[in-house]
Design a protein around this motif. Structure first.
Motif, PDB file in Angstrom:
ATOM      1  N   VAL A 115       0.821  -1.215   0.000  1.00 15.51           N
ATOM      2  CA  VAL A 115       0.000   0.000   0.000  1.00 15.51           C
ATOM      3  C   VAL A 115       0.852   1.261   0.000  1.00 15.51           C
ATOM      4  CG1 VAL A 115      -2.000  -1.074   1.111  1.00 15.51           C
ATOM      5  CG2 VAL A 115      -0.259   0.024   2.523  1.00 15.51           C
ATOM      6  N   THR A 116       2.158   1.116   0.176  1.00 13.60           N
ATOM      7  CA  THR A 116       3.026   2.304   0.158  1.00 13.60           C
ATOM      8  C   THR A 116       3.010   2.998  -1.200  1.00 13.60           C
ATOM      9  OG1 THR A 116       4.970   0.966  -0.390  1.00 13.60           O
ATOM     10  CG2 THR A 116       4.551   1.390   1.954  1.00 13.60           C
ATOM     11  N   VAL A 117       2.481   2.331  -2.234  1.00 10.55           N
ATOM     12  CA  VAL A 117       2.395   2.917  -3.573  1.00 10.55           C
ATOM     13  C   VAL A 117       1.196   3.865  -3.719  1.00 10.55           C
ATOM     14  CG1 VAL A 117       1.003   1.114  -4.687  1.00 10.55           C
ATOM     15  CG2 VAL A 117       2.749   2.315  -6.007  1.00 10.55           C
ATOM     16  N   GLN A 118       0.319   3.888  -2.726  1.00 11.55           N
ATOM     17  CA  GLN A 118      -0.922   4.680  -2.837  1.00 11.55           C
ATOM     18  C   GLN A 118      -0.697   6.133  -3.265  1.00 11.55           C
ATOM     19  OE1 GLN A 118      -3.678   3.289  -3.205  1.00 11.55           O
ATOM     20  NE2 GLN A 118      -4.446   2.189  -1.424  1.00 11.55           N
ATOM     21  N   PRO A 119       0.217   6.882  -2.656  1.00 10.03           N
ATOM     22  CA  PRO A 119       0.383   8.281  -3.088  1.00 10.03           C
ATOM     23  C   PRO A 119       0.741   8.404  -4.568  1.00 10.03           C
ATOM     24  CG  PRO A 119       1.487   7.921  -0.989  1.00 10.03           C
ATOM     25  CD  PRO A 119       1.068   6.567  -1.491  1.00 10.03           C
ATOM     26  N   LYS A 120       1.544   7.484  -5.073  1.00  4.53           N
ATOM     27  CA  LYS A 120       1.932   7.536  -6.484  1.00  4.53           C
ATOM     28  C   LYS A 120       0.753   7.183  -7.390  1.00  4.53           C
ATOM     29  CE  LYS A 120       6.734   6.629  -5.437  1.00  4.53           C
ATOM     30  NZ  LYS A 120       7.831   5.674  -5.475  1.00  4.53           N
ATOM     31  N   ILE A 121      -0.045   6.203  -6.989  1.00  2.00           N
ATOM     32  CA  ILE A 121      -1.237   5.835  -7.769  1.00  2.00           C
ATOM     33  C   ILE A 121      -2.207   7.019  -7.795  1.00  2.00           C
ATOM     34  CG2 ILE A 121      -3.271   4.323  -7.817  1.00  2.00           C
ATOM     35  CD1 ILE A 121      -0.757   2.871  -8.724  1.00  2.00           C
ATOM     36  N   LEU A 122      -2.405   7.649  -6.642  1.00  2.00           N
ATOM     37  CA  LEU A 122      -3.296   8.814  -6.577  1.00  2.00           C
ATOM     38  C   LEU A 122      -2.816   9.932  -7.493  1.00  2.00           C
ATOM     39  CD1 LEU A 122      -4.015   8.947  -2.730  1.00  2.00           C
ATOM     40  CD2 LEU A 122      -5.561   8.153  -4.540  1.00  2.00           C
ATOM     41  N   SER A 128      -6.717  13.762  -6.549  1.00  2.00           N
ATOM     42  CA  SER A 128      -7.012  14.944  -5.734  1.00  2.00           C
ATOM     43  C   SER A 128      -8.196  15.710  -6.319  1.00  2.00           C
ATOM     44  CB  SER A 128      -5.786  15.848  -5.621  1.00  2.00           C
ATOM     45  OG  SER A 128      -5.407  16.319  -6.910  1.00  2.00           O
ATOM     46  N   GLY A 129      -8.421  15.540  -7.619  1.00  2.00           N
ATOM     47  CA  GLY A 129      -9.554  16.187  -8.278  1.00  2.00           C
ATOM     48  C   GLY A 129     -10.904  15.709  -7.777  1.00  2.00           C
ATOM     49  N   ILE A 130     -10.934  14.525  -7.156  1.00  2.57           N
ATOM     50  CA  ILE A 130     -12.194  14.037  -6.567  1.00  2.57           C
ATOM     51  C   ILE A 130     -12.055  13.912  -5.044  1.00  2.57           C
ATOM     52  CG2 ILE A 130     -13.062  12.939  -8.660  1.00  2.57           C
ATOM     53  CD1 ILE A 130     -12.166  10.224  -7.488  1.00  2.57           C
ATOM     54  N   GLY A 131     -11.033  14.569  -4.492  1.00  3.02           N
ATOM     55  CA  GLY A 131     -10.897  14.677  -3.040  1.00  3.02           C
ATOM     56  C   GLY A 131     -10.233  13.515  -2.328  1.00  3.02           C
ATOM     57  N   ILE A 132      -9.519  12.653  -3.041  1.00  2.00           N
ATOM     58  CA  ILE A 132      -8.847  11.529  -2.380  1.00  2.00           C
ATOM     59  C   ILE A 132      -7.394  11.894  -2.134  1.00  2.00           C
ATOM     60  CG2 ILE A 132      -8.258   9.087  -2.470  1.00  2.00           C
ATOM     61  CD1 ILE A 132     -10.477   8.686  -4.512  1.00  2.00           C
ATOM     62  N   ARG A 133      -6.925  11.554  -0.939  1.00  2.00           N
ATOM     63  CA  ARG A 133      -5.525  11.743  -0.583  1.00  2.00           C
ATOM     64  C   ARG A 133      -5.079  10.549   0.264  1.00  2.00           C
ATOM     65  NH1 ARG A 133      -8.920  14.336   2.550  1.00  2.00           N
ATOM     66  NH2 ARG A 133      -8.560  14.615   4.770  1.00  2.00           N
ATOM     67  N   ALA A 134      -3.782  10.455   0.519  1.00  2.00           N
ATOM     68  CA  ALA A 134      -3.248   9.366   1.341  1.00  2.00           C
ATOM     69  C   ALA A 134      -2.624   9.950   2.602  1.00  2.00           C
ATOM     70  CB  ALA A 134      -2.214   8.568   0.561  1.00  2.00           C
ATOM     71  N   THR A 135      -2.751   9.217   3.692  1.00  5.92           N
ATOM     72  CA  THR A 135      -2.118   9.624   4.946  1.00  5.92           C
ATOM     73  C   THR A 135      -0.644   9.236   4.908  1.00  5.92           C
ATOM     74  OG1 THR A 135      -2.507   7.513   6.063  1.00  5.92           O
ATOM     75  CG2 THR A 135      -4.283   9.178   6.190  1.00  5.92           C
ATOM     76  N   GLU A 136       0.093   9.623   5.933  1.00  7.18           N
ATOM     77  CA  GLU A 136       1.507   9.244   6.016  1.00  7.18           C
ATOM     78  C   GLU A 136       1.674   7.737   6.096  1.00  7.18           C
ATOM     79  OE1 GLU A 136       3.788  11.286   8.972  1.00  7.18           O
ATOM     80  OE2 GLU A 136       3.104  13.251   8.292  1.00  7.18           O
ATOM     81  N   SER A 137       0.652   7.040   6.606  1.00 12.07           N
ATOM     82  CA  SER A 137       0.715   5.575   6.688  1.00 12.07           C
ATOM     83  C   SER A 137       0.090   4.920   5.450  1.00 12.07           C
ATOM     84  CB  SER A 137       0.035   5.079   7.962  1.00 12.07           C
ATOM     85  OG  SER A 137      -1.321   5.476   7.984  1.00 12.07           O
ATOM     86  N   HIS A 138      -0.147   5.722   4.410  1.00 13.73           N
ATOM     87  CA  HIS A 138      -0.602   5.256   3.096  1.00 13.73           C
ATOM     88  C   HIS A 138      -2.049   4.780   3.057  1.00 13.73           C
ATOM     89  CE1 HIS A 138       3.595   5.700   2.227  1.00 13.73           C
ATOM     90  NE2 HIS A 138       3.879   4.839   3.178  1.00 13.73           N
ATOM     91  N   MET A 139      -2.844   5.169   4.026  1.00 13.03           N
ATOM     92  CA  MET A 139      -4.266   4.854   4.006  1.00 13.03           C
ATOM     93  C   MET A 139      -4.985   5.962   3.232  1.00 13.03           C
ATOM     94  SD  MET A 139      -4.053   2.045   5.510  1.00 13.03           S
ATOM     95  CE  MET A 139      -5.760   1.609   5.490  1.00 13.03           C
ATOM     96  N   LEU A 140      -6.070   5.589   2.582  1.00 17.55           N
ATOM     97  CA  LEU A 140      -6.807   6.556   1.768  1.00 17.55           C
ATOM     98  C   LEU A 140      -7.783   7.353   2.613  1.00 17.55           C
ATOM     99  CD1 LEU A 140      -7.572   4.353  -1.371  1.00 17.55           C
ATOM    100  CD2 LEU A 140      -5.729   6.020  -1.073  1.00 17.55           C
ATOM    101  N   ILE A 141      -7.890   8.627   2.284  1.00 23.59           N
ATOM    102  CA  ILE A 141      -8.874   9.527   2.879  1.00 23.59           C
ATOM    103  C   ILE A 141      -9.619  10.155   1.716  1.00 23.59           C
ATOM    104  CG2 ILE A 141      -9.235  11.602   4.270  1.00 23.59           C
ATOM    105  CD1 ILE A 141      -8.138   9.377   5.946  1.00 23.59           C
TER     106      ILE A 141
END
Length: 191
Positions: A115-122, A128-141
């Protein structure tokens, strides 16, 4: 729920597991690399149902309405899956119209794809255009969000990839409670 989805298509080099974007993303993990083994393009997607549902779930928990909160949480999980399924169907329709076979969705956290790839996938799908971001622990918000990659394979590359009915059934995380429950239900239904 406010379902939203976004996706982008990039050239893909299966020989080195590289999504050719700017910046490029080298995929780490045997599972995802095998999944995209015949792909020449990769659709990178993100789906969410927004933060309003999460606020409603938290509000019910705070008021001690635990059953209602748990039921709403389960419904929200199903809703984000349905949102991702709808986006998947749109991507599949467009890929087939252009002469491609498509793999099933493969998400960070499946198998050995970290899941550490989440920020790169986002970033690749501009989530970000639909309001999704990742936390420092790579969880989606928002929590009720999902990301995935779908491979596009030219028809001349042999038989179509086998569509997975459920990625959980084929996952190698044998200690996952959801996977165990799914397999038990399937075994019970066939007996």
């Amino acid at each position: 729920a406010q379902p939203q989805g976004i996706w982008r298509l990039y050239p893909y080099r299966a020989d080195c597991g590289l999504i050719c974007a700017n910046p490029a993303l080298k995929l780490e993990g045997e599972g995802i690399r095998h999944h995209l083994g015949q792909a020449v393009q990769a659709a990178v997607l993100a789906a969410t149902i927004g933060e309003a549902v999460e606020k409603a779930i938290s509000h019910r928990f705070q008021r001690g309405e635990y059953t209602a909160a748990l039921l709403l949480d389960a419904a929200a999980t199903t809703a984000v899956e349905q949102t991702a399924d709808s986006l998947n169907r749109l991507i599949e329709k467009q890929g087939q119209a252009k002469g491609y076979q498509l793999t099933s969705r493969f998400s960070p956290g499946y198998g050995n794809w970290s899941v550490t790839v989440q920020p790169k996938i986002l970033a690749l799908c501009q989530a970000s255009g639909i309001g999704i971001r990742a936390t420092e622990s790579h969880m989606l918000i928002p929590r009720k969000s999902a990301t995935a990659v779908i491979g596009w394979i030219p028809h001349h590359h042999g038989p179509a990839p086998v569509k997975q009915i459920s990625s959980c059934e084929n996952c190698n995380q044998i200690h996952c409670i959801y996977r165990k429950t799914l397999i038990q239900r399937k075994e019970h239904a066939s007996s």
